[in-house]
Design an enzyme around this catalytic site. Sequence first.
Site, PDB file in Angstrom:
ATOM      1  CB  CYS A   1      10.850  34.037  13.947  1.00 37.71           C
ATOM      2  SG  CYS A   1       9.771  33.866  12.507  1.00 37.71           S
TER       3      CYS A   1
ATOM      4  CG  HIS B   1       6.144  31.743  15.147  1.00 41.53           C
ATOM      5  ND1 HIS B   1       5.084  32.565  14.813  1.00 41.53           N
ATOM      6  CD2 HIS B   1       7.189  32.113  14.337  1.00 41.53           C
ATOM      7  CE1 HIS B   1       5.471  33.395  13.843  1.00 41.53           C
ATOM      8  NE2 HIS B   1       6.725  33.145  13.550  1.00 41.53           N
TER       9      HIS B   1
END
Length: 332
Positions: free
Chosen positions: A130, A237
């Site tokens: 990710c 994130h």
Amino acid sequence: MKKINLAVVGATGMVGRTFLKVLEERQLPIENFYVMASARSAGSTLKFNGKDYVVEELNEHSFDKPIDIALFSAGGGTSEKFAPIAAAHGCIVIDNSSQWRMDPAVPLIVPEVNPEDISWHKNIIANPNCSTIQAMVALKPLDDKYKIKRVVYSTYQAVSGAGVAGWKDLENGMKGEAPKKFPHPIASNCLPHIDSFLDNGYTKEEMKMVNETRKILHNDAMRVTATTVRVPVFDSHSESINVEFEKPFDLDELIEVLKNAPGVVVQNDSAHNEYPMAVTAAGKDEVFIGRIRRDESVENGVNLWVVADNIRKGAATNAVQIAEEIIKAMNE
């Protein structure tokens, strides 16, 4: 357009459920749809496009029926065992685990970055980590224009990256409960520790970013280092990326390059406190870039702040985009 038979493996997990959501939103041409998971979840139902589907137990015979594409998000061990079985039956597996990422025979794909690599798959395609995915969307257009010499990653990663257990650790930790997933409390805390530690002092997550960056950008000699940190944020994130280029650049031109890059939204107006944030990136598929400024400590350096939803673009959406590329090729 040719309709396909599609399966989601690990359908009841956090990423698996997001696969279903993204597939519905993007309206892929699906004829027959299957949801699979472990024996623990078998028999439960999941809703997709207004219809209930019974979760099948994943086993050696799951791919005896004709399935064109399978989206896997059930962990490395499951992928190691069942992806080759699916591939042998002619099914193209798009795998979200780390199992196949560094296999030289398996393409590692971010569709905005290296879609051409899909063409040499042998029925298994890897979805990158990710944190790597969002970095690649930001870095590829800059590498094309200015040639990257060195990258320094510092990441601030949401607890959803550790699955439901990570999410619960933050939720419960805010009530004063002890952690069950993480080695220390994550509430009101930052943990410079994602995945296990290696002999070189780095974590597996850090080395994933290093190695996957080189593979996706086709540059084994690129100098890359990373520090990955788990932060008390539920979704999305954030990354501080320091890049040094071979070539000089004009900052305004560099910003225009990013504005014109696929999948990128530039939010870079410091006069109005506009910059990417986890809370605004959550639920979206784009990669948001801001705080773009020259690194005055080196000759050709720039600092970027890059934010994306780690469960969507960092996992489910990226995999579905790969499926879209495959379907497009099938219809050509």
